[in-house]
Design a protein around this motif. Structure first.
Motif, PDB file in Angstrom:
ATOM      1  N   TRP A 209     -54.798 150.416 -12.317  1.00 50.42           N
ATOM      2  CA  TRP A 209     -54.717 151.280 -13.491  1.00 50.42           C
ATOM      3  C   TRP A 209     -54.906 152.768 -13.221  1.00 50.42           C
ATOM      4  O   TRP A 209     -54.428 153.591 -14.011  1.00 50.42           O
ATOM      5  CB  TRP A 209     -55.741 150.825 -14.533  1.00 50.42           C
ATOM      6  N   ALA A 210     -55.590 153.154 -12.155  1.00 51.20           N
ATOM      7  CA  ALA A 210     -55.940 154.566 -11.974  1.00 51.20           C
ATOM      8  C   ALA A 210     -54.898 155.363 -11.212  1.00 51.20           C
ATOM      9  O   ALA A 210     -54.958 156.592 -11.205  1.00 51.20           O
ATOM     10  CB  ALA A 210     -57.285 154.677 -11.259  1.00 51.20           C
ATOM     11  N   VAL A 211     -53.945 154.698 -10.564  1.00 49.35           N
ATOM     12  CA  VAL A 211     -53.080 155.409  -9.621  1.00 49.35           C
ATOM     13  C   VAL A 211     -51.603 155.337  -9.987  1.00 49.35           C
ATOM     14  O   VAL A 211     -50.922 156.364 -10.037  1.00 49.35           O
ATOM     15  CB  VAL A 211     -53.286 154.854  -8.188  1.00 49.35           C
TER      16      VAL A 211
ATOM     17  N   VAL B  50     -37.325 155.120 -14.845  1.00 45.24           N
ATOM     18  CA  VAL B  50     -37.158 153.664 -14.910  1.00 45.24           C
ATOM     19  C   VAL B  50     -38.391 152.962 -14.339  1.00 45.24           C
ATOM     20  O   VAL B  50     -38.893 151.985 -14.917  1.00 45.24           O
ATOM     21  CB  VAL B  50     -35.887 153.233 -14.141  1.00 45.24           C
ATOM     22  N   LEU B  51     -38.883 153.464 -13.220  1.00 45.69           N
ATOM     23  CA  LEU B  51     -40.068 152.874 -12.590  1.00 45.69           C
ATOM     24  C   LEU B  51     -41.287 153.000 -13.493  1.00 45.69           C
ATOM     25  O   LEU B  51     -42.096 152.077 -13.603  1.00 45.69           O
ATOM     26  CB  LEU B  51     -40.327 153.545 -11.248  1.00 45.69           C
ATOM     27  N   MET B  52     -41.404 154.132 -14.170  1.00 48.66           N
ATOM     28  CA  MET B  52     -42.522 154.335 -15.092  1.00 48.66           C
ATOM     29  C   MET B  52     -42.440 153.356 -16.262  1.00 48.66           C
ATOM     30  O   MET B  52     -43.442 152.734 -16.640  1.00 48.66           O
ATOM     31  CB  MET B  52     -42.501 155.779 -15.613  1.00 48.66           C
ATOM     32  N   GLY B  53     -41.248 153.215 -16.837  1.00 45.67           N
ATOM     33  CA  GLY B  53     -41.086 152.280 -17.947  1.00 45.67           C
ATOM     34  C   GLY B  53     -41.347 150.849 -17.526  1.00 45.67           C
ATOM     35  O   GLY B  53     -42.003 150.082 -18.240  1.00 45.67           O
TER      36      GLY B  53
ATOM     37  N   SER C 101     -44.807 146.048 -17.585  1.00 48.00           N
ATOM     38  CA  SER C 101     -45.415 144.965 -16.810  1.00 48.00           C
ATOM     39  C   SER C 101     -46.934 144.985 -16.926  1.00 48.00           C
ATOM     40  O   SER C 101     -47.572 143.928 -16.986  1.00 48.00           O
ATOM     41  CB  SER C 101     -44.996 145.072 -15.343  1.00 48.00           C
ATOM     42  N   TYR C 102     -47.540 146.158 -16.954  1.00 47.87           N
ATOM     43  CA  TYR C 102     -48.997 146.242 -17.033  1.00 47.87           C
ATOM     44  C   TYR C 102     -49.524 145.807 -18.401  1.00 47.87           C
ATOM     45  O   TYR C 102     -50.500 145.068 -18.507  1.00 47.87           O
ATOM     46  CB  TYR C 102     -49.474 147.662 -16.735  1.00 47.87           C
TER      47      TYR C 102
END
Length: 616
Positions: free
Chosen positions: A429-431, A485-488, A493-494
């Protein structure tokens, strides 16, 4: 001709000389900028930071997960459209502005200083738990000098040890892991000592900044390759190594249609190169003005990716031997600690002269981890000294000692029975998401505010390299698109499954025995054979003689865990608006900053031009 230039009768030379002397006077009025002792120190430091533990214990797992050659293809594609362009961009930012991320963003736009603050927070949180992973490696390294290896035999009649000696040692002896994320339990004295050793090691290496760490990298950045080559030759001679390597390289073309493959490839190259942490910018800020960032970025990227592939050959040759000896399938490879401290530890324990190979393997991991932590700490400390001028009056080794001690105190809970839960929570979660935001912020700063044409002109003037359509399309379109896209994908997923791996122990229990952590409802998929079981209150009773396939189960985060996860995610992101607000309220940035920063690329390269003229 030499006499003409020496006596100063050449008007072109006098023009350069006058302008150069003006720049020198301006530089003298500011704090003296640190510089690397040599080009080799700089390159080795970048290699040491970029090549880390993830190249050894995450890359092979992703290859196994996504069909070997298919993942390698996606990995190379992401290197070309994401890794190489972003690495080059960060190198030029540091080399041109001679500042950290915070200082560079302040020169471009006062409201962008929050991007630098975000990197400070991410580096701080990441360093706290990353050195706790080094703590685990140090423990295993010390234990590797024992013959036989502690995880190679059972010193107890505990049924879990009979079930799996290696996992028993990892969970019960090494971690002494509790049964819930809410149970920190007591301190593990051995891990506390290893944590102290880890932080003392880091302090000694960074005590004087790049003056000390630049000397350490001559050993710490090169020794892992010696060990990798030794392990590669040893692995190639093991029975079953060929099967492991074939599995590593065999492509599954159908996997290329899986979005998660491309997402994992993008995230692996992103984290593997260390983009977004600010270390690349800080390292480049200590270089000479006319450094060739194109050449350096290509060298580091090729070395980093080659190391991942080399590590894949080493790991799969050893895993192939493990399959030959124990029958464990390749899809049980595991990632991270599961690979280094269980799968590889088990295979090494079955080798001849096993302590030697264990010492080599964990020494390699230690050096890779320490080198990466150099970069994180230097990035954080460099930016703190720039953002808080009062810290410049404190001697560097004194400031570094205070910071290391404070971070050691924060990391102490990771040496408790529930320490692994904390490390996994911080890593998740932090990185991940904040790093993507930082990289996107740097791209926006360069493309929108600084100007892509100005940026490409500067790179061309410094390197002599013509910036073509490939680089510009990546910086303007492809790299930002991949990051979005990677951020979304990461957010979905998280948040779609906010859980954690809860330790439930081994099974292998006879009829009528109670499940170790009876509060959990056991899923039938955990068993090697189907069986009937009854739940009586909070106690699970086994009716058949069975054994578990997994020692952990995925379960929902409790309320306290959800709050902690949100805190770790939001804290770095909050620095973005806070930094922007600070930049507007205290605008000692744009106009002043641009006067201090190089306004054109002719000025930084004058020193080289003058030296060339003198030598004619």
């Amino acid at each position: 001709m030499y006499a003409v230039y020496a006596t100063g009768r050449n008007p072109r030379f006098n023009q350069f000389k006058n302008r150069a002397s003006f720049i020198k006077k301006e530089v003298k009025s500011e704090d003296k900028q640190e510089q690397w002792g040599s080009k080799s120190e700089y390159i080795l430091s970048l290699i040491g930071f970029a090549v880390g533990i993830g190249n050894i214990w995450r890359f092979p797992y992703l290859c196994q997960k996504h069909g070997g050659g298919a993942f390698l293809f996606a990995y190379v594609v992401m290197v070309l459209i994401e890794g190489l362009p972003l690495f080059c961009l960060e190198l030029h930012i540091g080399n041109h502005f001679k500042k950290s991320v915070s200082g560079s963003m302040r020169h471009i736009k006062k409201g962008l200083v929050g991007v630098g603050w975000c990197t400070i927070t991410v580096c701080f949180l990441c360093s706290v738990y990353y050195n706790s992973i080094i703590m685990w490696i140090i423990r295993y390294l010390f234990e590797s000098f024992v013959n036989p290896l502690p995880w190679a035999e059972c010193k107890t009649d505990h049924i879990c040890c009979q079930e799996d000696k290696t996992q028993y040692y990892w969970y019960y002896e090494h971690l002494r892991l509790s049964g819930s994320i809410l149970e920190l339990g007591s301190f593990n004295p051995t891990l506390v000592v290893c944590l102290i050793i880890a932080w003392v090691t880091i302090f000694v290496c960074i005590s004087r900044g790049i003056k000390s760490s630049g000397k350490v990298v001559y050993f710490s950045a090169t020794a892992p390759y010696v060990v990798l080559i030794i392990l590669l030759f040893r692995g190639a001679t093991l029975e079953g190594a060929k099967d492991g390597i074939i599995y590593f390289l065999q492509p599954e073309a159908k996997k290329l249609h899986d979005l998660s493959l491309w997402s994992d490839a993008a995230s692996q190259i992103f984290y593997s190169l260390g983009i977004g942490f600010g270390a690349i910018v800080s390292f480049a800020s200590f270089t000479k003005n006319c450094d060739n960032v194109i050449r350096d970025s290509i060298i580091i990227t090729v070395v980093n990716c080659s190391t991942s592939v080399l590590g894949g050959f080493v790991i799969f040759s050893i895993v192939g031997y493990r399959k030959h000896m124990t029958g464990a399938d390749f899809n049980q490879l595991g990632s991270g600690p599961g690979l280094a401290f269980v799968a590889i530890a088990e295979a090494v324990a079955n080798m001849h002269i096993s302590p030697l190979w264990a010492v080599l393997f964990y020494s390699m991991l230690l050096l890779l981890g320490v080198d990466s932590l150099f970069g994180l700490m230097e990035s954080m400390l460099h930016q703190l000294r720039e953002e808080i001028p009062a810290l410049k009056r404190i001697k560097k080794h004194g400031l570094n000692a205070c910071v290391c001690f404070f971070m050691f105190l924060l990391a102490l809970p990771t040496a408790t029975n529930g320490g692994q839960y904390m490390i996994n929570l911080m890593d998740t979660w932090a990185v991940a998401i904040p790093l993507l935001v930082v990289a996107l912020g740097e791209l926006i700063a360069i493309v929108w505010f600084y100007g892509i044409h100005r940026f490409t002109r500067e790179v061309r003037e410094k390197t002599g390299f013509q910036i073509g359509w490939y680089w510009q399309i990546c910086w303007v379109v492809l790299s930002p698109l991949v990051l979005l896209v990677l951020m979304g994908f990461s957010i979905v997923s998280y948040f779609s499954d906010m859980g954690y791996s809860q330790f439930v122990g081994c099974a292998g229990m006879s009829s009528g025995q109670a499940y170790p952590n009876g509060s959990m409802i056991i899923s039938p998929k955990l068993f090697n054979a189907s069986s009937d079981y009854n739940v009586t209150g909070n106690r699970t009773v086994i009716d058949l003689d069975i054994s578990y396939k997994e020692w952990t189960v995925w379960t929902d985060l409790p309320t306290a865990g959800v709050v902690a996860a949100f805190f770790l995610l939001v804290t770095p992101l909050l620095t973005l608006p806070l930094g922007a607000l600070f930049g507007f309220l205290f605008p000692h940035s744009t106009e002043e900053g641009r006067k201090q920063a190089p306004s054109s690329n002719l000025e930084p390269c004058l020193e080289t031009e003058e030296m060339t003229a003198d030598g004619i």
